[in-house]
Scaffold this active site. Sequence first.
Site, short mmCIF file in Angstrom:
data_model
loop_
_atom_site.label_atom_id
_atom_site.label_comp_id
_atom_site.label_asym_id
_atom_site.label_seq_id
_atom_site.Cartn_x
_atom_site.Cartn_y
_atom_site.Cartn_z
N HIS A 47 -3.19 -6.05 2.06
CA HIS A 47 -2.94 -6.42 3.26
C HIS A 47 -3.66 -7.60 3.67
CE1 HIS A 47 -5.84 -2.87 3.69
NE2 HIS A 47 -6.24 -3.71 4.63
N CYS A 79 1.01 -1.15 -0.06
CA CYS A 79 0.05 -0.01 0.16
C CYS A 79 0.87 1.25 0.11
CB CYS A 79 -1.08 -0.08 1.25
SG CYS A 79 -2.50 1.03 0.97
N ARG A 116 -12.60 5.40 -2.70
CA ARG A 116 -11.59 4.34 -1.97
C ARG A 116 -12.11 2.87 -2.59
NH1 ARG A 116 -8.09 6.41 1.96
NH2 ARG A 116 -7.24 4.43 2.32
#
Lengths: 272, 467
Positions: free
Chosen positions: A213, A113, A147
Amino acid sequence: MSGEVCSVADPSPLSGKTDVRLSLVHLYADLMNLYGDRGNITALRRRCEWRGIDLELQEISLGERFTPRECDLFFFGGGQDREQVTVSRDLAGANGEAIIEAVSEGAGLLSVCGGYQLLCRYFRTSEGEDIPGVGLFDAYTVGGPTRFVGNVVAERLDGDEVRTLVGFENHSGRTHLGPGLQALGRVVVGHGNNGEDSSEGAVHRNAIGTYLHGPVLPKNPWLADRLIHAGLTRRYGTDAILETLDDSSEQRAHESVARTVRRAGNVRTSIR
Amino acid sequence: MDPRLSSALLAGRAAAMLSRALGRGGGTVLPGHVIQRLDPSALQAIARRLPRGSVVISGTNGKTTTSRMIAHIASRTGVHVIHNRSGANLMTGIVSAIAAQTALSGRPRGDLGLFEVDEAHVAEAVDSLRPRCLALLNIFRDQLDRYGEIDLISSRWRKAVGRMPYDGLLVLNADDPIISRLADDASCRVVTFGVEDPRVGGGSIGHDADRRLCPNCGHRLRYARVTYAHLGAYECTECGWRRRTPETALTSVRAEGSDDMLLTISTDADAALVCLSLPGLYNAYNALAAAAICEAVGIPLSATAENLSTFTGAFGRYERVPIGAGEVRLALVKNPVGFNQVLAAGIAGQATTIVIAINDHFADGTDISWLWDVDFEVLDTSASGADTRPHFVCSGTRAHDIALRLKYAGLATADIEVEPRLEFALRIAVEDAEGGGRAIIFPTYTAMLDVRRSLQRRGSVAPFWED
């Protein structure tokens, strides 16, 4: 767990070696550690420990330096925007160059990220401001209006073998890879690098960038082992063969997520 | 009498009855939906008529426990409180709670409004309720998939703080630099609370800390003392920005066995001793916050201390359920700092069965990566020479993830059982308790509600809306 540490085709400087060790640098561990990033360190540490490999962890923060020649593995996690700007300034000096040098010599690297974004060429925020990156990956990132949040299943074709990756993404940056840069995988469910070209992450030599993640390594042990393999090969100069571990818990966790996500998600065409 | 408000309240009442009849959770949310639809200004209209005004409480951890402490204290000092005690803390939950205590004329049947509010809705609550007091407890990483980064929440709170009534009062945690910084945006009076016992905490900041940089200038904060995560006594060596001296202070904290604590809470004028029947530093902070808020609404410290001593935990947060010869404990887990604090309190120490139930529904947070920031390593008793090891049961929609986390924490895989079906996992805990064992269940939010529903069917606990 004990037994043969790791062996390579004979004749080999590694066979029978008892003090096998690797060094791992955790970049800006105190500032870039969102989303359970520590789990990636835990995965590398345990998987080394179970094979009798001594993993030495070094945490590097603002103003601290390391010697690239002595580093076999790197981890660079995600962070908040504010921390990312601070870290970007520190990377602009010696540390950025040292990372590039170590990777060019074969060191393994995992960036997730924010860490991934900082290793690309630049990040252009939605306000139009450029945060410079290290340029290890020939890619750039642009801040997006929304997002990308949710579970991800991606696939990677490794020779004839299809590897799957499971994880969770949460990013507004859209990363676009340069023409020569290979993606880590192809998104089956989720958004990946930019939500457009179904690419996820990037691979340059033994350096990996990803938006996944979850953390990514525990549930994708093949990726963890690939990094350990790269580290060993770099340190000992021969193609190391890793001892196989009992990964049944890892596989069950991997498959249970992959199954649920494929069922619930918006599945793109699979490689299979 | 406002006919629009009255008819909205009437419809809300019907919705509450319907919700209860359907067994959908006691009407803690549905009436609010209905009322807001029919009269969007209902909340303002009712809140304005509360004789002692409203208190709004938010923060990542401790909202429900702190507000229940205050309700417990206030009701025993003759203050009639209207409170969203079930923990339904979105605007619909607040409207439902206030409407349930309001006559159809629009007159509230209470003196003081006490509302815990979801982190993302504080500004909205301030605008509607015009509270006399806004208390912000702490901010930690929590459900990043839903709330985003903590900077996003703190910038929203900055807005909320700026919109407080001029004659209002802001109650802040002095030990949390992100919270304390909000004082600079306030146009109303500010008081703070914090831990002043030098024996509490250590010198190094935890890996679960979220802010190590000065909120004022971006340089690194220096901590003289860390109580937990990023809470403590800090200052910026660059710009000089530093922790405020708290008006309400915890001057001494002492654990009494594994279940109780002895606290000394001090103000400028007074000091009082509290025997708290809850373990853990995070509960000491909750009691301290409750004392600071009570002080703010005019309840004397002596009355606060006396009544805190008879407080027992909020449903599911830390609940002890006697079953057979043993007991089942429930300790809600939502985020890494909270889970680490529960583990640090040592309540898993005596457990014979440990159930960890992780769901990834929306209300739990769909991203479960935070489990890797929890120090499950402390549960590894193999090195301490203990003769019996607890039996671990991993449950919920992410049962396999938690099993994997425990494996990497170094726990023996032979001690770890995976039972994704919560009902069956609970049965293992209940059977252990019936045989005299001590079982503890760490559930995420929706898993907690499911566990309580099952325990309620057994007759072991009351429904949460009656608790």
